[in-house]
Scaffold this active site. Structure first.
Site, PDB file in Angstrom:
ATOM      1  N   GLU A  40       0.855  -1.192   0.000  1.00  0.00           N
ATOM      2  CA  GLU A  40       0.000   0.000   0.000  1.00  0.00           C
ATOM      3  C   GLU A  40       0.890   1.240   0.000  1.00  0.00           C
ATOM      4  O   GLU A  40       1.804   1.348   0.814  1.00  0.00           O
ATOM      5  CB  GLU A  40      -0.886   0.001   1.245  1.00  0.00           C
ATOM      6  N   LYS A 128      -9.838  -3.157   8.234  1.00  0.00           N
ATOM      7  CA  LYS A 128      -8.561  -2.774   8.825  1.00  0.00           C
ATOM      8  C   LYS A 128      -8.812  -2.353  10.268  1.00  0.00           C
ATOM      9  O   LYS A 128      -9.431  -1.322  10.522  1.00  0.00           O
ATOM     10  CB  LYS A 128      -7.939  -1.618   8.034  1.00  0.00           C
TER      11      LYS A 128
END
Length: 206
Positions: A40, A128
């Site tokens: 990411e 998340k």
């Protein structure tokens, strides 16, 4: 791209955030070369969209390259244009909604039971758990009781030592930023980055 499967198999998502775009790109490429396939790039990085675009060119169309710290719908659209194949948000909001509209895999940030339920209800690929350091593995286990079918990915304060503990506690995968990347994305030593990546992978795969 089946993000959930990639998370389950890879067990680690690296989070790159840096002040030097060229160094951030080199960091992404080094992490992938060491075997961390999910990376990411935080949109708080300097020239983040340029980093994403160049990384996509270097890694090819099949790489699992994500954009993180996605907050707005425009963030999502620009990330996709730059080559992101999945989206990571710090919380629930327009970035998540736009990713859903574009049928893009999304790892949605949440902390409380209400937020976890909302993220799952809005179609997040996985949740998340952020910041994971706030409650640790005990909190992860507590959330799994009412949400056994929601895949949780702890992020925030996770390092090579705690990553294994989170996975053993039932996490689908872990997201690791500063403890892994260090100063590499600011121009620091790539050799040290590679060593940390190997140590992290050894920890989660042992």
């Amino acid at each position: 791209m089946d993000l959930r499967t990639l998370l389950r198999i890879g067990r680690v998502m690296a989070i790159v955030r840096g002040r030097d775009a060229d160094a951030a790109l080199r960091t992404v490429l080094a992490l992938v070369a060491e075997g961390i396939e999910l990376v990411e790039v935080s949109l708080t990085s300097h020239r983040a969209f340029d980093v994403l675009a160049q990384a996509r060119v270097e890694l090819g169309t099949g790489a699992a390259l994500g954009a993180g710290t996605v907050v707005t719908a425009d963030d999502t659209r620009r990330a996709v244009e730059a080559g992101a194949s999945f989206i990571v948000t710090p919380g629930l909001g327009a970035g998540l909604d736009e990713a859903q509209r574009l049928d893009l895999p999304v790892l949605a940030g949440a902390l409380t039971p209400t937020e976890v339920a909302a993220a799952a209800g809005r179609g997040a690929t996985a949740v998340k758990l952020f910041p994971a350091s706030l409650g640790g593995t005990d909190y992860l286990r507590a959330l799994q009781s009412p949400f056994p079918q929601v895949p949780l990915v702890p992020v925030g304060g996770v390092d090579a030592n705690s990553a294994r503990d989170f996975l053993e506690a039932g996490a689908l995968a872990v997201g690791v930023g500063a403890p892994l990347v260090g100063d590499a994305a600011d121009g620091g030593d790539l050799g040290e980055l590679r060593a940390r990546a190997r140590a992290l992978l050894a920890s989660v795969q042992s």
